[in-house]
Design an enzyme around this catalytic site. Structure first.
Site, PDB file in Angstrom:
ATOM      1  N   CYS A 176      -6.297   0.020   6.827  1.00 48.68           N
ATOM      2  CA  CYS A 176      -6.029   0.609   5.505  1.00 48.68           C
ATOM      3  C   CYS A 176      -7.143   1.605   5.115  1.00 48.68           C
ATOM      4  O   CYS A 176      -8.319   1.244   5.038  1.00 48.68           O
ATOM      5  CB  CYS A 176      -5.931  -0.490   4.457  1.00 48.68           C
ATOM      6  N   HIS A 188      -2.358  -3.944   4.969  1.00 48.14           N
ATOM      7  CA  HIS A 188      -2.165  -3.571   6.373  1.00 48.14           C
ATOM      8  C   HIS A 188      -3.510  -3.268   7.020  1.00 48.14           C
ATOM      9  O   HIS A 188      -4.405  -2.706   6.386  1.00 48.14           O
ATOM     10  CB  HIS A 188      -1.225  -2.369   6.493  1.00 48.14           C
ATOM     11  N   ARG A 193       2.960   4.793   6.303  1.00 45.81           N
ATOM     12  CA  ARG A 193       3.378   4.049   7.498  1.00 45.81           C
ATOM     13  C   ARG A 193       3.812   2.621   7.192  1.00 45.81           C
ATOM     14  O   ARG A 193       4.150   1.862   8.098  1.00 45.81           O
ATOM     15  CB  ARG A 193       2.223   4.024   8.509  1.00 45.81           C
ATOM     16  N   ASP A 251       0.392   3.814   1.653  1.00 46.26           N
ATOM     17  CA  ASP A 251       0.344   4.404   2.999  1.00 46.26           C
ATOM     18  C   ASP A 251       1.770   4.641   3.533  1.00 46.26           C
ATOM     19  O   ASP A 251       2.596   3.724   3.534  1.00 46.26           O
ATOM     20  CB  ASP A 251      -0.410   3.428   3.926  1.00 46.26           C
ATOM     21  N   CYS A 253       0.843  -1.190   0.000  1.00 50.68           N
ATOM     22  CA  CYS A 253       0.000   0.000   0.000  1.00 50.68           C
ATOM     23  C   CYS A 253       0.889   1.255   0.000  1.00 50.68           C
ATOM     24  O   CYS A 253       1.977   1.260   0.570  1.00 50.68           O
ATOM     25  CB  CYS A 253      -0.903   0.004   1.229  1.00 50.68           C
TER      26      CYS A 253
HETATM   27 ZN   LIG Z   1      -3.465   1.213   2.953  1.00 56.86          ZN
END
Ligand SMILES: [Zn+2]
Length: 204
Positions: free
Chosen positions: A94, A91, A39, A37, A35
């Protein structure tokens, strides 16, 4: 930029040949589809170094058969770098998965992207709707989404040809926990794994 200079200096102090060696060669054994993202950075959470993982990231780690970007990365990783492992890593928590569970109009492009996750939801609707807690339901959809994306990899001729020609790569479905930093291995597909007949190419 200052952080970059400090990092480069630190790496050379630890290992004077570090950049010379990396600049000459990349021989990663892993392709990571994760992803976007911020993090969930592939190297940091797996404790690996530059040069070890070939990375593709998009919102909610989707494998879409018309995505030229993803397919180019997959083709290069499988056929040129000859990676032996392809990992789809989702994750918990999400945002893309959560957004797909709403009825909100995110406008054309994001709607188009999130539609793919809504399709996964529909496939597993009866299971998902037994989960009353909204966060737990979203987390289960994260897992099911990862599993579906791994199965979508197996449906590509890129993977099926590599399975036939070199009995590799293994496909892995992982989920990363934002709250504890732990990766859970959910689902693997070994070379030659069974799939619905309609997706098999018999003249590779
Ligand atoms: Zn995500």
């Amino acid at each position: 930029m200052l952080e970059n200079k400090a990092w480069a200096q630190e790496m050379v102090e630890d290992d004077p040949d570090y950049f010379n060696r990396l600049a000459k060669l990349q021989t990663p054994d892993f392709l990571w589809i994760g992803c976007s993202d911020s993090r969930v950075p592939a190297n940091e959470i797996t404790g690996t170094q530059p040069g070890e993982i070939f990375v593709h990231r998009n919102i909610a780690n989707l494998v879409i058969h018309t995505d030229v970007n993803l397919l180019s990365v997959l083709d290069y990783a499988v056929n040129h770098l000859k990676v032996n492992h392809v990992i789809v890593c989702g994750h918990y928590g999400c945002g893309g998965v959560k957004a797909s569970m709403t009825n909100h109009d995110f406008n054309h492009l994001l709607n188009m992207w999130l539609r793919n996750i809504k399709d996964v939801y529909r496939l597993y609707q009866s299971e998902l709707e037994t989960i009353a807690d909204e966060e737990a339901r979203a987390d289960r959809l994260v897992e099911l989404n990862v599993k579906e994306q791994v199965m979508k990899l197996a449906k590509t001729s890129i993977i099926q040809r590599a399975w036939q020609n070199r009995n590799s790569p293994v496909l892995h479905g992982w989920v990363y926990g934002l709250k504890d930093g732990i990766i859970k291995n959910l689902f693997d597909m070994n070379p030659g794994s069974e799939m619905d007949n309609i997706y098999k190419y018999d003249d590779l």
